[in-house]
Design an enzyme around this catalytic site. Structure first.
Site, PDB file in Angstrom:
ATOM      1  N   ASN A   7      -5.485  -4.985  -8.000  1.00 15.99           N
ATOM      2  CA  ASN A   7      -4.287  -4.456  -8.661  1.00 15.99           C
ATOM      3  C   ASN A   7      -4.469  -4.670 -10.160  1.00 15.99           C
ATOM      4  O   ASN A   7      -4.302  -5.778 -10.656  1.00 15.99           O
ATOM      5  CB  ASN A   7      -3.046  -5.209  -8.143  1.00 15.99           C
ATOM      6  CG  ASN A   7      -1.783  -4.838  -8.919  1.00 15.99           C
ATOM      7  OD1 ASN A   7      -1.775  -3.867  -9.681  1.00 15.99           O
ATOM      8  ND2 ASN A   7      -0.729  -5.606  -8.733  1.00 15.99           N
ATOM      9  N   TRP A   8      -4.843  -3.586 -10.827  1.00 17.43           N
ATOM     10  CA  TRP A   8      -5.158  -3.709 -12.262  1.00 17.43           C
ATOM     11  C   TRP A   8      -3.908  -3.894 -13.119  1.00 17.43           C
ATOM     12  O   TRP A   8      -4.004  -4.206 -14.289  1.00 17.43           O
ATOM     13  CB  TRP A   8      -5.919  -2.470 -12.743  1.00 17.43           C
ATOM     14  CG  TRP A   8      -7.303  -2.328 -12.174  1.00 17.43           C
ATOM     15  CD1 TRP A   8      -7.949  -3.195 -11.323  1.00 17.43           C
ATOM     16  CD2 TRP A   8      -8.226  -1.258 -12.422  1.00 17.43           C
ATOM     17  NE1 TRP A   8      -9.205  -2.724 -11.028  1.00 17.43           N
ATOM     18  CE2 TRP A   8      -9.404  -1.538 -11.686  1.00 17.43           C
ATOM     19  CE3 TRP A   8      -8.170  -0.092 -13.187  1.00 17.43           C
ATOM     20  CZ2 TRP A   8     -10.514  -0.690 -11.707  1.00 17.43           C
ATOM     21  CZ3 TRP A   8      -9.277   0.768 -13.201  1.00 17.43           C
ATOM     22  CH2 TRP A   8     -10.431   0.455 -12.472  1.00 17.43           C
ATOM     23  N   LYS A   9      -2.747  -3.645 -12.551  1.00 15.95           N
ATOM     24  CA  LYS A   9      -1.487  -3.705 -13.315  1.00 15.95           C
ATOM     25  C   LYS A   9      -1.627  -2.841 -14.581  1.00 15.95           C
ATOM     26  O   LYS A   9      -2.305  -1.822 -14.539  1.00 15.95           O
ATOM     27  CB  LYS A   9      -1.124  -5.154 -13.626  1.00 15.95           C
ATOM     28  CG  LYS A   9      -1.144  -6.021 -12.358  1.00 15.95           C
ATOM     29  CD  LYS A   9      -0.494  -7.347 -12.529  1.00 15.95           C
ATOM     30  CE  LYS A   9      -0.595  -8.128 -11.222  1.00 15.95           C
ATOM     31  NZ  LYS A   9       0.160  -9.359 -11.210  1.00 15.95           N
ATOM     32  N   HIS A  63       5.984  -4.127  -5.313  1.00 14.95           N
ATOM     33  CA  HIS A  63       5.389  -5.303  -5.963  1.00 14.95           C
ATOM     34  C   HIS A  63       6.508  -6.116  -6.618  1.00 14.95           C
ATOM     35  O   HIS A  63       7.468  -5.546  -7.146  1.00 14.95           O
ATOM     36  CB  HIS A  63       4.352  -4.858  -7.002  1.00 14.95           C
ATOM     37  CG  HIS A  63       3.554  -6.017  -7.523  1.00 14.95           C
ATOM     38  ND1 HIS A  63       4.057  -6.873  -8.470  1.00 14.95           N
ATOM     39  CD2 HIS A  63       2.331  -6.485  -7.189  1.00 14.95           C
ATOM     40  CE1 HIS A  63       3.144  -7.820  -8.708  1.00 14.95           C
ATOM     41  NE2 HIS A  63       2.091  -7.597  -7.941  1.00 14.95           N
ATOM     42  N   GLU A  76       6.774  -7.502  -9.340  1.00 13.86           N
ATOM     43  CA  GLU A  76       7.062  -7.165 -10.748  1.00 13.86           C
ATOM     44  C   GLU A  76       7.974  -5.946 -10.828  1.00 13.86           C
ATOM     45  O   GLU A  76       8.814  -5.848 -11.719  1.00 13.86           O
ATOM     46  CB  GLU A  76       5.740  -6.957 -11.505  1.00 13.86           C
ATOM     47  CG  GLU A  76       5.033  -8.291 -11.720  1.00 13.86           C
ATOM     48  CD  GLU A  76       3.522  -8.217 -11.836  1.00 13.86           C
ATOM     49  OE1 GLU A  76       2.976  -7.112 -12.003  1.00 13.86           O
ATOM     50  OE2 GLU A  76       2.886  -9.288 -11.731  1.00 13.86           O
ATOM     51  N   GLU A 126       2.940 -11.791  -1.044  1.00  8.24           N
ATOM     52  CA  GLU A 126       2.659 -12.301  -2.384  1.00  8.24           C
ATOM     53  C   GLU A 126       3.810 -13.200  -2.834  1.00  8.24           C
ATOM     54  O   GLU A 126       4.809 -12.697  -3.374  1.00  8.24           O
ATOM     55  CB  GLU A 126       2.520 -11.146  -3.382  1.00  8.24           C
ATOM     56  CG  GLU A 126       1.351 -10.235  -3.099  1.00  8.24           C
ATOM     57  CD  GLU A 126       0.872  -9.538  -4.361  1.00  8.24           C
ATOM     58  OE1 GLU A 126      -0.316  -9.622  -4.643  1.00  8.24           O
ATOM     59  OE2 GLU A 126       1.707  -8.955  -5.081  1.00  8.24           O
ATOM     60  N   GLY A 178      -0.123 -14.632 -10.823  1.00 10.03           N
ATOM     61  CA  GLY A 178      -0.497 -14.785 -12.219  1.00 10.03           C
ATOM     62  C   GLY A 178      -0.257 -16.177 -12.771  1.00 10.03           C
ATOM     63  O   GLY A 178      -0.304 -16.387 -13.985  1.00 10.03           O
ATOM     64  N   SER A 181      -2.825 -15.314  -7.271  1.00  8.72           N
ATOM     65  CA  SER A 181      -3.858 -16.207  -7.805  1.00  8.72           C
ATOM     66  C   SER A 181      -5.045 -16.400  -6.866  1.00  8.72           C
ATOM     67  O   SER A 181      -5.594 -17.495  -6.763  1.00  8.72           O
ATOM     68  CB  SER A 181      -3.247 -17.556  -8.207  1.00  8.72           C
ATOM     69  OG  SER A 181      -2.307 -17.381  -9.255  1.00  8.72           O
ATOM     70  N   GLY A 225      -4.898  -9.579  -8.493  1.00 11.69           N
ATOM     71  CA  GLY A 225      -4.469  -9.138  -9.817  1.00 11.69           C
ATOM     72  C   GLY A 225      -5.502  -9.513 -10.871  1.00 11.69           C
ATOM     73  O   GLY A 225      -6.519  -8.842 -11.042  1.00 11.69           O
ATOM     74  N   GLY A 226      -5.242 -10.604 -11.566  1.00 11.63           N
ATOM     75  CA  GLY A 226      -6.076 -11.011 -12.703  1.00 11.63           C
ATOM     76  C   GLY A 226      -7.573 -10.987 -12.412  1.00 11.63           C
ATOM     77  O   GLY A 226      -8.363 -10.473 -13.215  1.00 11.63           O
TER      78      GLY A 226
HETATM   79  P1  PGA Z   1      -2.695 -12.348  -9.448  1.00 12.44           P
HETATM   80  O1  PGA Z   1      -1.777 -11.090  -9.087  1.00 12.44           O
HETATM   81  O2  PGA Z   1      -3.921 -12.258  -8.570  1.00 12.44           O
HETATM   82  O3  PGA Z   1      -3.013 -12.188 -10.902  1.00 12.44           O
HETATM   83  O4  PGA Z   1      -1.899 -13.573  -9.164  1.00 12.44           O
HETATM   84  C1  PGA Z   1      -1.642 -10.630  -7.769  1.00 12.44           C
HETATM   85  C2  PGA Z   1      -0.703  -9.449  -7.736  1.00 12.44           C
HETATM   86  O5  PGA Z   1       0.266  -9.432  -8.500  1.00 12.44           O
HETATM   87  O6  PGA Z   1      -0.915  -8.506  -6.963  1.00 12.44           O
END
Ligand code: PGA
Length: 246
Positions: free
Chosen positions: A9-11, A93, A95, A164, A170, A208, A229-230
């Protein structure tokens, strides 16, 4: 045996140059034992599609409109995602739930809109830290998932679920394999009861996930891969996570 799936997930990260480098590294690292996909910002989807077209790496979007078409400025329809070849789209998600006030009901409608066009929704659920500390984890994720199950009805078994925990996204604070497995088992039981096909559905863990904790998480009985994500933005890390999924 469920085949593992690892989704990046590149966001709101990336650029033409950075994406090209990342995808070139990913392509060169194949084959993987797991299915691999990247969810890119919408503006890059066509380029990502072109880069990955001849490969078995799949791509997806990060969100989709609940509406089919019309006067919804800024939104993207499932038909558009389908046209550029999206296999997946994230929906719900945390966010988007937090910053765009997406309700369980809206998330469910988005999942349905995606499925109607043959785009597999990756439905994200997860509790906040306050909810976990109040002992509400199971109730929260079951409520979030239940809305989608209800909306999708007989198609519910077609979705992918991603657990999640909001407090792990994050933050560098991963759920322990035992904590994650416990919630995954709850979700699988709910999926099984609703669809009769829960045993074959994929439930990903996200929050994470890193190269050094992926293998232990993915070894849990009900964890079928990850939503990353990251670490999905760094080729070496994402490749290591993909390799940890067997
Ligand atoms: P993260 O994000 O791996 O940076 O914690 C995961 C996500 O939001 O899908």
């Amino acid at each position: 045996m469920r085949r593992k799936l690892v989704v990046g997930n590149w966001k709101m990260h990336g650029s033409r140059l950075a994406n090209a480098e990342l995808l070139a590294a990913l392509l060169a690292a194949r084959p993987f034992a797991a299915d691999v996909a990247v969810c890119a910002p919408a503006v890059f989807l066509s380029e990502v599609a072109a880069s990955l077209a001849a490969s078995d790496i799949r791509w997806g979007a990060q969100d989709v409109s609940a509406h089919e078409q019309g006067a919804y400025t800024g939104e993207l329809s499932a038909a558009m995602l389908q046209e550029v070849g999206c296999r997946y789209t994230l929906v719900g998600h945390s966010e988007r739930r937090a910053y765009h006030a997406e309700s369980d009901q809206l998330v469910a409608q988005k999942a349905q809109a995606a499925l109607a066009k043959g785009v597999t929704p990756i439905v994200c659920v997860g509790e906040t830290l306050a909810e976990r500390e109040a002992g509400q984890t199971d109730a929260v994720v079951k409520r979030q998932l239940s809305a989608v199950i209800h909306q999708l009805a007989h198609c519910a078994a077609e979705m992918v679920v991603a657990y999640e925990p909001v407090w792990a996204i994050g933050t560098g604070r991963t759920a322990s394999p035992e904590q994650a497995q416990a919630v995954h088992a709850v979700l699988r039981a709910q999926l099984q009861a609703a669809t009769g096909r829960g045993d074959s559905m994929k439930i990903l863990y996200g929050g994470s996930v890193k190269a050094d904790n992926a293998a232990t998480l993915f070894a849990q009985a009900d964890i079928d891969g990850g939503l990353i994500g990251g670490a999905s933005l760094k080729a070496a890390d994402f490749i290591a996570i993909c390799r940890a999924a067997q």
